[in-house]
Design an enzyme around this catalytic site. Structure first.
Site, PDB file in Angstrom:
ATOM      1  N   ARG A  63      45.469  41.912  25.748  1.00  0.00           N
ATOM      2  CA  ARG A  63      45.701  40.506  25.779  1.00  0.00           C
ATOM      3  C   ARG A  63      46.318  40.170  24.348  1.00  0.00           C
ATOM      4  NH1 ARG A  63      45.282  38.111  30.714  1.00  0.00           N
ATOM      5  NH2 ARG A  63      43.037  38.220  31.473  1.00  0.00           N
ATOM      6  N   ALA A  75      40.105  37.955  37.157  1.00  0.00           N
ATOM      7  CA  ALA A  75      40.167  36.794  37.059  1.00  0.00           C
ATOM      8  C   ALA A  75      41.875  36.590  37.158  1.00  0.00           C
ATOM      9  CB  ALA A  75      39.920  36.177  35.624  1.00  0.00           C
ATOM     10  N   GLU A  91      42.944  37.762  44.210  1.00  0.00           N
ATOM     11  CA  GLU A  91      42.854  38.438  42.656  1.00  0.00           C
ATOM     12  C   GLU A  91      42.042  39.519  42.673  1.00  0.00           C
ATOM     13  OE1 GLU A  91      44.327  38.097  39.855  1.00  0.00           O
ATOM     14  OE2 GLU A  91      45.698  36.317  40.320  1.00  0.00           O
ATOM     15  N   GLU A  95      43.490  43.052  41.358  1.00  0.00           N
ATOM     16  CA  GLU A  95      42.964  43.817  40.145  1.00  0.00           C
ATOM     17  C   GLU A  95      41.948  44.863  40.259  1.00  0.00           C
ATOM     18  OE1 GLU A  95      41.708  41.236  37.193  1.00  0.00           O
ATOM     19  OE2 GLU A  95      43.552  39.995  37.327  1.00  0.00           O
ATOM     20  N   GLU A 140      51.078  43.341  34.974  1.00  0.00           N
ATOM     21  CA  GLU A 140      49.685  43.213  34.609  1.00  0.00           C
ATOM     22  C   GLU A 140      49.508  44.885  34.636  1.00  0.00           C
ATOM     23  OE1 GLU A 140      46.288  40.395  35.874  1.00  0.00           O
ATOM     24  OE2 GLU A 140      47.324  41.330  37.603  1.00  0.00           O
TER      25      GLU A 140
END
Length: 181
Positions: A63, A75, A91, A95, A140
């Site tokens: 992050r 999330a 999601e 993920e 991501e």
């Protein structure tokens, strides 16, 4: 006592992919003028994913604003017009590669209501079903981590989990599961 602040003018300063920023000129409850900086965000979901063995599936990801890697519940953002429960399933698939067979709402909460419109919907996902072919967004990169719920709660206490949405989601899920017995 009337605590309402009335917006008299809004000035948009920035429009981004994730957030926008505006400055509102307001009239305070006492009649005096004021200003409020508001970060606009479309909302998000956070999910405690509980596998068949009773373990919590978390994600570890870098992050940039924190300068480090955090351990979090899965999330993500809610797309325009998307139902939060559908966003939770989407999601999870993106993920961790699972969708929920059972999805229980845990909470709805504003992240930082003093300056931000973002609201998060927290869920408990159970009876996970494999979602082959799912993949994260192009920008991501996540690693899946499995912990017992007790270990995840300990990770909050000892500082391994520092993400507030994860703290809220895990503690609310633990409370709900304890109530079930």
């Amino acid at each position: 006592m009337n605590l309402t602040e009335t917006v008299t003018e809004s000035q948009r300063l920035y429009e981004g992919r994730v957030v926008s920023l505006r400055v509102d000129s307001i009239v305070l409850p006492n009649g005096k003028p004021g200003k409020r900086e508001v970060v606009e965000h479309g909302g998000a979901i956070a999910v405690v994913a509980l596998d068949a063995a009773g373990n919590v599936l978390l994600v570890r990801q870098f992050r940039l604003p924190t300068g480090g890697t955090l351990l979090e519940v899965p999330a993500g953002g809610i797309e325009a017009g998307e139902d939060p429960a559908l966003a939770a399933g989407r999601e999870l698939a993106e993920e961790i590669g699972f969708t929920p067979g059972k999805l229980t709402p845990l909470y709805e909460a504003y992240v930082a209501p003093g300056y931000c419109t973002e609201k998060i919907w927290g869920y408990l996902a159970e009876e996970l079903v494999s979602a082959p072919g799912s993949h994260t967004d192009h920008d991501e990169f996540v690693e899946t981590v499995s912990l017992s719920l007790d270990d995840a709660l300990e990770a909050i206490t000892d500082g391994r989990i520092q993400d507030l949405k994860s703290v809220a989601c895990l503690t609310m899920a633990a409370r709900l599961l304890a109530q079930r017995g």
